[in-house]
Design a protein around this motif. Structure first.
Motif, PDB file in Angstrom:
ATOM      1  N   ALA A  91      -3.652   4.741   4.896  1.00 49.94           N
ATOM      2  CA  ALA A  91      -4.465   5.585   5.447  1.00 49.94           C
ATOM      3  C   ALA A  91      -4.059   6.917   6.306  1.00 49.94           C
ATOM      4  O   ALA A  91      -4.627   7.379   6.940  1.00 49.94           O
ATOM      5  CB  ALA A  91      -4.643   4.724   6.240  1.00 49.94           C
ATOM      6  N   GLY A  92      -3.852   7.390   4.864  1.00 53.49           N
ATOM      7  CA  GLY A  92      -3.196   9.000   5.449  1.00 53.49           C
ATOM      8  C   GLY A  92      -4.389   9.756   5.630  1.00 53.49           C
ATOM      9  O   GLY A  92      -4.878   9.660   6.339  1.00 53.49           O
ATOM     10  N   ALA A  93      -3.681  11.626   5.329  1.00 57.00           N
ATOM     11  CA  ALA A  93      -4.683  12.331   5.981  1.00 57.00           C
ATOM     12  C   ALA A  93      -5.839  12.452   5.698  1.00 57.00           C
ATOM     13  O   ALA A  93      -6.912  13.485   6.021  1.00 57.00           O
ATOM     14  CB  ALA A  93      -3.923  13.553   6.479  1.00 57.00           C
ATOM     15  N   SER A  94      -6.277  12.400   3.767  1.00 63.11           N
ATOM     16  CA  SER A  94      -7.555  12.671   3.868  1.00 63.11           C
ATOM     17  C   SER A  94      -8.191  10.793   3.104  1.00 63.11           C
ATOM     18  O   SER A  94      -8.048  10.015   2.733  1.00 63.11           O
ATOM     19  CB  SER A  94      -7.352  13.595   2.712  1.00 63.11           C
ATOM     20  OG  SER A  94      -6.710  12.685   1.591  1.00 63.11           O
ATOM     21  N   ASP A  95      -9.627  11.460   3.002  1.00 63.68           N
ATOM     22  CA  ASP A  95     -10.497  10.401   1.865  1.00 63.68           C
ATOM     23  C   ASP A  95      -9.637  10.277   0.813  1.00 63.68           C
ATOM     24  O   ASP A  95      -9.871   8.622   0.296  1.00 63.68           O
ATOM     25  CB  ASP A  95     -11.946  10.683   1.536  1.00 63.68           C
ATOM     26  CG  ASP A  95     -12.849  11.386   3.116  1.00 63.68           C
ATOM     27  OD1 ASP A  95     -13.315  11.586   3.255  1.00 63.68           O
ATOM     28  OD2 ASP A  95     -12.232  10.847   3.802  1.00 63.68           O
ATOM     29  N   VAL A  96      -8.911  10.802   0.081  1.00 63.60           N
ATOM     30  CA  VAL A  96      -8.437  10.028  -1.434  1.00 63.60           C
ATOM     31  C   VAL A  96      -7.114   9.585  -0.952  1.00 63.60           C
ATOM     32  O   VAL A  96      -7.105   8.289  -1.640  1.00 63.60           O
ATOM     33  CB  VAL A  96      -7.489  11.671  -1.856  1.00 63.60           C
ATOM     34  CG1 VAL A  96      -7.314  11.631  -2.884  1.00 63.60           C
ATOM     35  CG2 VAL A  96      -8.874  12.283  -2.670  1.00 63.60           C
ATOM     36  N   TYR A  97      -6.673   9.721  -0.016  1.00 64.30           N
ATOM     37  CA  TYR A  97      -4.879   8.073   0.273  1.00 64.30           C
ATOM     38  C   TYR A  97      -6.068   7.589   0.921  1.00 64.30           C
ATOM     39  O   TYR A  97      -5.136   6.196   0.209  1.00 64.30           O
ATOM     40  CB  TYR A  97      -3.973   8.996   1.397  1.00 64.30           C
ATOM     41  CG  TYR A  97      -3.785  10.163   0.633  1.00 64.30           C
ATOM     42  CD1 TYR A  97      -3.566  11.691   1.717  1.00 64.30           C
ATOM     43  CD2 TYR A  97      -3.108  10.662  -0.071  1.00 64.30           C
ATOM     44  CE1 TYR A  97      -2.457  12.795   1.381  1.00 64.30           C
ATOM     45  CE2 TYR A  97      -2.584  12.428  -0.684  1.00 64.30           C
ATOM     46  CZ  TYR A  97      -2.180  12.720  -0.062  1.00 64.30           C
ATOM     47  OH  TYR A  97      -1.812  13.486  -0.226  1.00 64.30           O
ATOM     48  N   LYS A  98      -7.199   7.689   1.928  1.00 62.75           N
ATOM     49  CA  LYS A  98      -8.016   6.393   2.669  1.00 62.75           C
ATOM     50  C   LYS A  98      -8.411   5.437   1.390  1.00 62.75           C
ATOM     51  O   LYS A  98      -7.810   4.005   0.860  1.00 62.75           O
ATOM     52  CB  LYS A  98      -8.443   6.870   3.143  1.00 62.75           C
ATOM     53  CG  LYS A  98      -8.116   6.674   4.227  1.00 62.75           C
ATOM     54  CD  LYS A  98      -9.283   6.937   5.043  1.00 62.75           C
ATOM     55  CE  LYS A  98      -8.496   8.705   6.780  1.00 62.75           C
ATOM     56  NZ  LYS A  98      -9.802   8.527   7.956  1.00 62.75           N
ATOM     57  N   ARG A  99      -8.976   5.952   0.154  1.00 70.36           N
ATOM     58  CA  ARG A  99      -9.059   5.233  -0.731  1.00 70.36           C
ATOM     59  C   ARG A  99      -8.153   4.991  -1.797  1.00 70.36           C
ATOM     60  O   ARG A  99      -8.378   3.557  -2.512  1.00 70.36           O
ATOM     61  CB  ARG A  99     -10.193   6.119  -1.867  1.00 70.36           C
ATOM     62  CG  ARG A  99     -10.925   5.655  -3.521  1.00 70.36           C
ATOM     63  CD  ARG A  99     -11.504   6.487  -3.893  1.00 70.36           C
ATOM     64  NE  ARG A  99     -10.581   7.826  -4.540  1.00 70.36           N
ATOM     65  CZ  ARG A  99      -9.332   7.160  -5.497  1.00 70.36           C
ATOM     66  NH1 ARG A  99      -9.600   6.649  -5.783  1.00 70.36           N
ATOM     67  NH2 ARG A  99      -9.832   8.228  -5.867  1.00 70.36           N
ATOM     68  N   GLN A 100      -7.269   5.089  -1.903  1.00 67.70           N
ATOM     69  CA  GLN A 100      -5.853   4.643  -2.763  1.00 67.70           C
ATOM     70  C   GLN A 100      -5.394   3.658  -2.549  1.00 67.70           C
ATOM     71  O   GLN A 100      -5.050   2.852  -2.876  1.00 67.70           O
ATOM     72  CB  GLN A 100      -5.306   5.760  -3.286  1.00 67.70           C
ATOM     73  CG  GLN A 100      -5.821   6.530  -4.391  1.00 67.70           C
ATOM     74  CD  GLN A 100      -5.319   7.694  -4.323  1.00 67.70           C
ATOM     75  OE1 GLN A 100      -4.050   8.629  -3.879  1.00 67.70           O
ATOM     76  NE2 GLN A 100      -5.408   8.497  -5.547  1.00 67.70           N
ATOM     77  N   GLY A 101      -5.263   3.946  -0.985  1.00 73.63           N
ATOM     78  CA  GLY A 101      -4.840   3.057  -0.328  1.00 73.63           C
ATOM     79  C   GLY A 101      -4.974   1.512  -0.149  1.00 73.63           C
ATOM     80  O   GLY A 101      -4.811   0.276  -0.301  1.00 73.63           O
ATOM     81  N   VAL A 102      -6.339   1.499  -0.443  1.00 72.67           N
ATOM     82  CA  VAL A 102      -7.305   0.385   0.021  1.00 72.67           C
ATOM     83  C   VAL A 102      -7.057  -0.091  -1.715  1.00 72.67           C
ATOM     84  O   VAL A 102      -6.903  -1.610  -1.913  1.00 72.67           O
ATOM     85  CB  VAL A 102      -9.163   1.074  -0.151  1.00 72.67           C
ATOM     86  CG1 VAL A 102      -9.466  -0.638  -0.589  1.00 72.67           C
ATOM     87  CG2 VAL A 102      -8.872   1.158   1.383  1.00 72.67           C
ATOM     88  N   GLU A 103      -7.223   0.487  -3.216  1.00 72.92           N
ATOM     89  CA  GLU A 103      -6.294   0.311  -4.344  1.00 72.92           C
ATOM     90  C   GLU A 103      -5.828  -0.480  -4.138  1.00 72.92           C
ATOM     91  O   GLU A 103      -5.110  -1.759  -4.792  1.00 72.92           O
ATOM     92  CB  GLU A 103      -6.751   1.314  -5.364  1.00 72.92           C
ATOM     93  CG  GLU A 103      -8.798   1.735  -5.670  1.00 72.92           C
ATOM     94  CD  GLU A 103      -7.578   3.115  -6.135  1.00 72.92           C
ATOM     95  OE1 GLU A 103      -9.048   4.130  -6.670  1.00 72.92           O
ATOM     96  OE2 GLU A 103      -6.589   3.233  -6.621  1.00 72.92           O
ATOM     97  N   MET A 104      -4.695  -0.003  -3.503  1.00 72.30           N
ATOM     98  CA  MET A 104      -3.082  -0.642  -3.419  1.00 72.30           C
ATOM     99  C   MET A 104      -3.270  -2.719  -2.849  1.00 72.30           C
ATOM    100  O   MET A 104      -2.914  -3.389  -3.894  1.00 72.30           O
ATOM    101  CB  MET A 104      -2.028  -0.027  -2.604  1.00 72.30           C
ATOM    102  CG  MET A 104      -0.803  -0.691  -2.595  1.00 72.30           C
ATOM    103  SD  MET A 104       0.850  -0.006  -1.452  1.00 72.30           S
ATOM    104  CE  MET A 104       1.821  -1.029  -2.361  1.00 72.30           C
ATOM    105  N   ILE A 105      -3.694  -2.494  -1.710  1.00 72.56           N
ATOM    106  CA  ILE A 105      -4.753  -3.982  -0.915  1.00 72.56           C
ATOM    107  C   ILE A 105      -4.663  -4.470  -1.890  1.00 72.56           C
ATOM    108  O   ILE A 105      -4.341  -5.876  -2.138  1.00 72.56           O
ATOM    109  CB  ILE A 105      -4.671  -3.468   0.521  1.00 72.56           C
ATOM    110  CG1 ILE A 105      -4.616  -2.556   0.984  1.00 72.56           C
ATOM    111  CG2 ILE A 105      -5.378  -4.674   0.825  1.00 72.56           C
ATOM    112  CD1 ILE A 105      -5.209  -2.341   2.281  1.00 72.56           C
ATOM    113  N   GLU A 106      -6.319  -4.198  -2.494  1.00 75.97           N
ATOM    114  CA  GLU A 106      -6.494  -5.325  -3.754  1.00 75.97           C
ATOM    115  C   GLU A 106      -6.242  -5.610  -4.558  1.00 75.97           C
ATOM    116  O   GLU A 106      -6.484  -6.393  -5.461  1.00 75.97           O
ATOM    117  CB  GLU A 106      -7.798  -4.654  -3.768  1.00 75.97           C
ATOM    118  CG  GLU A 106      -8.524  -4.402  -2.225  1.00 75.97           C
ATOM    119  CD  GLU A 106     -10.294  -3.484  -2.606  1.00 75.97           C
ATOM    120  OE1 GLU A 106     -10.508  -3.237  -3.840  1.00 75.97           O
ATOM    121  OE2 GLU A 106     -10.774  -3.247  -1.447  1.00 75.97           O
TER     122      GLU A 106
END
Length: 183
Positions: A91-106
């Motif tokens: 859930a870092g500093a940009s939308d790219v990081y937020k999107r990838q962070g959700v991918e890891m959780i799923e």
């Protein structure tokens, strides 16, 4: 086969990173093959080993983008480093990081992502030290599932000791259900 040691405590400021960096350098100085896996999004172990934490996502690219572990490792005079970056926060500093962070959780078997990554290089090292973030969440769970042993730096103060019981409960759960070989 490597000894994989997670340096873990949910409390910040207890010396996890300092212990990890100095232990890696000392063991390397004794002639052992060492990998320091910086699994903390603050990436202080990465910079502590002399690696620029702004250049590569390292361990994050391995976990999320499928980069081969060996290709993400950086060699230093103090030991090899699987670097971290702020991208690991998810859930870092940009939308790219937020999107990838959700991918890891799923992701399927998300608690074993680090174990799978380290399995690719485990035969190349005598010791792998994992510097954990100061929290009990998915990254720390990954480290606990990947490790053979734990090292828990603790300060002799009330709040540091208070959180230790939560950590030990988590370790017992992981040992029972996900990693029976954890010491």
């Amino acid at each position: 086969m490597s000894k994989i040691i997670a340096i873990v405590n949910q409390k910040g400021g207890v010396g996890k990173t300092t212990t990890c960096v100095n232990l890696a350098a000392a063991v390397k100085a004794k002639g052992k093959r060492v990998l320091l896996c910086d699994f903390d999004p603050q990436a202080n172990a990465t910079s502590g080993m002399g690696v620029d934490k702004s250049v590569s996502n390292g361990v994050y690219d391995v976990l999320i983008n499928g980069t081969e572990t060996a290709k993400a490792i950086v060699s230093t005079p103090y030991g090899d480093v699987l670097p971290s970056s702020k991208a690991l926060a998810g859930a870092g500093a940009s939308d790219v990081y937020k999107r990838q962070g959700v991918e890891m959780i799923e992701m399927e078997n998300r608690q074993f992502l680090l174990k799978a990554a380290l399995r690719q290089v485990v035969e190349q090292y005598d010791f792998i030290f994992i510097d954990c973030p100061p929290s009990l969440e998915l990254l720390t769970l990954n480290a606990l599932c990947a490790a053979n042993s734990l090292l828990v730096p603790v300060q002799g103060e009330y709040y540091a000791l208070e959180g230790l019981s939560d950590l030990m409960n988590t370790v017992r759960i992981v040992r029972r259900s996900m990693n029976p070989s954890l010491d």
